[in-house]
Design a protein around this motif. Structure first.
Motif, PDB file in Angstrom:
ATOM      1  N   ILE A  68      33.472  -1.845  59.387  1.00  0.00           N
ATOM      2  CA  ILE A  68      34.031  -2.355  58.129  1.00  0.00           C
ATOM      3  C   ILE A  68      34.028  -1.263  57.071  1.00  0.00           C
ATOM      4  O   ILE A  68      35.022  -1.062  56.352  1.00  0.00           O
ATOM      5  CB  ILE A  68      33.229  -3.584  57.645  1.00  0.00           C
ATOM      6  N   GLY A  69      32.912  -0.522  56.986  1.00  0.00           N
ATOM      7  CA  GLY A  69      32.855   0.585  56.034  1.00  0.00           C
ATOM      8  C   GLY A  69      33.914   1.638  56.316  1.00  0.00           C
ATOM      9  O   GLY A  69      34.592   2.131  55.398  1.00  0.00           O
ATOM     10  N   LEU A  70      34.092   1.974  57.589  1.00  0.00           N
ATOM     11  CA  LEU A  70      35.115   2.955  57.950  1.00  0.00           C
ATOM     12  C   LEU A  70      36.510   2.436  57.626  1.00  0.00           C
ATOM     13  O   LEU A  70      37.371   3.192  57.158  1.00  0.00           O
ATOM     14  CB  LEU A  70      35.018   3.279  59.448  1.00  0.00           C
ATOM     15  N   ALA A  71      36.749   1.149  57.863  1.00  0.00           N
ATOM     16  CA  ALA A  71      38.073   0.580  57.581  1.00  0.00           C
ATOM     17  C   ALA A  71      38.372   0.632  56.091  1.00  0.00           C
ATOM     18  O   ALA A  71      39.477   1.006  55.675  1.00  0.00           O
ATOM     19  CB  ALA A  71      38.141  -0.861  58.094  1.00  0.00           C
ATOM     20  N   VAL A  72      37.381   0.266  55.253  1.00  0.00           N
ATOM     21  CA  VAL A  72      37.577   0.333  53.799  1.00  0.00           C
ATOM     22  C   VAL A  72      37.869   1.760  53.366  1.00  0.00           C
ATOM     23  O   VAL A  72      38.789   2.025  52.583  1.00  0.00           O
ATOM     24  CB  VAL A  72      36.335  -0.225  53.067  1.00  0.00           C
ATOM     25  N   GLY A 116      41.770   5.731  51.557  1.00  0.00           N
ATOM     26  CA  GLY A 116      42.322   7.086  51.633  1.00  0.00           C
ATOM     27  C   GLY A 116      43.812   7.089  51.900  1.00  0.00           C
ATOM     28  O   GLY A 116      44.567   7.861  51.302  1.00  0.00           O
ATOM     29  N   PHE A 117      44.248   6.215  52.806  1.00  0.00           N
ATOM     30  CA  PHE A 117      45.673   6.147  53.126  1.00  0.00           C
ATOM     31  C   PHE A 117      46.475   5.650  51.916  1.00  0.00           C
ATOM     32  O   PHE A 117      47.546   6.180  51.601  1.00  0.00           O
ATOM     33  CB  PHE A 117      45.880   5.213  54.320  1.00  0.00           C
ATOM     34  N   PRO A 163      49.801  14.838  57.521  1.00  0.00           N
ATOM     35  CA  PRO A 163      48.923  14.537  56.381  1.00  0.00           C
ATOM     36  C   PRO A 163      47.473  14.348  56.807  1.00  0.00           C
ATOM     37  O   PRO A 163      47.187  13.798  57.877  1.00  0.00           O
ATOM     38  CB  PRO A 163      49.512  13.239  55.823  1.00  0.00           C
ATOM     39  N   TYR A 164      46.573  14.810  55.933  1.00  0.00           N
ATOM     40  CA  TYR A 164      45.153  14.722  56.264  1.00  0.00           C
ATOM     41  C   TYR A 164      44.690  13.265  56.317  1.00  0.00           C
ATOM     42  O   TYR A 164      43.729  12.942  57.028  1.00  0.00           O
ATOM     43  CB  TYR A 164      44.320  15.502  55.248  1.00  0.00           C
ATOM     44  N   SER A 165      45.365  12.376  55.571  1.00  0.00           N
ATOM     45  CA  SER A 165      45.008  10.958  55.652  1.00  0.00           C
ATOM     46  C   SER A 165      45.254  10.417  57.058  1.00  0.00           C
ATOM     47  O   SER A 165      44.498   9.578  57.560  1.00  0.00           O
ATOM     48  CB  SER A 165      45.802  10.152  54.629  1.00  0.00           C
TER      49      SER A 165
END
Length: 303
Positions: free
Chosen positions: A281-285, A290-291, A241-243
């Motif tokens: 933090i931005g990447l984690a959100v 997305g997941f 999966p792309y996620s």
């Protein structure tokens, strides 16, 4: 109810290997520090072109070329993407050997969020509230680093912009990953080869005896190290999966950051740490959103 399909383990391992290989590349380019950065890029183009086009011709003859360039706009779009990736490679290798590994990792942390912005501005994609929050928080981190980094982080922003635009062009070019890489490389091959020959004949090169067999071998292997992660990525993205790919793509810049701080001793004080924390933090959100949305879409399909 049918259970959701299991992850393709081979695809997962191939993706992980590709991102790890990209992550440790600063160590490899550091071994070539005696070679001028621009010549490393030219060698990277020449040897990766020989490898990729040789492999494609061995498997398909010239059919792959005819199929790719017969599609509308592909030829000139790949000329643009080839120029962008060559610029990205050149800046990245120079930055690594000039002691800016931490800043290069910042560029590749910013890149996924820049891709989101390009999708909104150029592809008219829509973001939900979580995605806008992620972009906003990461933007605060970039602004913090801009004003507190000690200098404007132009290397990080140029790397993120060039790779983001490269990905955008490759997205709108209707061609498979490996043939596309082959055509991009073909555009760059003759200029790169010409510059290498000019350097060798004007006393600025050292491939034929000047740098020694060890560095010559590393330059040739650099072509394989350019192509193999891209081929592995193309293989994996079709099988998992792309996620999941989206979450795994942060392996490389994380490893680059650790190499810059732990192996090369680059400074990473509190000012830099604060900016990186905002970006993380931005990447984690963004990644969690997305997941989660991917799982929600998969649930009705599995029912």
């Amino acid at each position: 109810m049918t259970p959701a399909p299991a992850l393709d383990r081979r695809g997962l391992w191939v993706a992980a290997a590709s991102f790890v290989l990209w992550g440790v590349m600063p160590l490899y380019w550091h071994l070539l520090k005696a070679v001028p950065s621009l010549q490393i890029v030219f060698h990277r183009i020449v040897w990766s072109t020989i490898l990729v086009i040789g492999w494609l011709c061995l498997k398909q003859g010239l059919q792959w070329w005819r199929q790719a360039v017969s599609k509308p706009r592909v030829a000139w779009l790949l000329a643009i993407s080839g120029t962008l990736i060559a610029f990205n490679w050149g800046l990245y290798i120079w930055a690594v050997n000039a002691g800016h590994v931490v800043e290069t990792s910042l560029g590749y942390f910013i890149n996924p969020l820049l891709n989101v912005v390009l999708g909104v501005l150029l592809l008219r994609e829509r973001l939900n509230a979580a995605q806008w929050t992620a972009v906003g928080v990461a933007a605060l981190g970039v602004l913090w680093l801009t004003f507190n980094y000690g200098s404007f982080p132009w290397i990080a922003l140029a790397l993120a912009a060039s790779f983001g635009l490269y990905g955008f062009v490759r997205k709108i070019a209707a061609v498979d990953s490996i043939p596309g890489l082959g055509i991009e490389s073909a555009y760059l091959f003759l200029p790169a080869l010409g510059m290498l020959l000019w350097s060798e004949t004007h006393g600025q090169g050292g491939f034929f005896g000047g740098w020694g067999l060890g560095l010559d071998a590393l330059l040739i292997v650099g072509g394989a190290l350019t192509a193999l992660p891209l081929i592995g990525f193309a293989y994996a993205v079709r099988r998992i999966p792309y996620s999941v790919i989206g979450l795994m793509q942060y392996i490389a810049p994380t490893m680059q950051l650790l190499i810059g701080v732990l192996a090369f001793g680059e400074p990473f004080g509190s000012d830099r740490a604060i900016g990186f924390v905002f970006i993380w933090i931005g990447l984690a959100v963004f990644a969690i959103d997305g997941f989660w949305r991917s799982r929600r879409r998969a649930a009705p399909a599995a029912a």
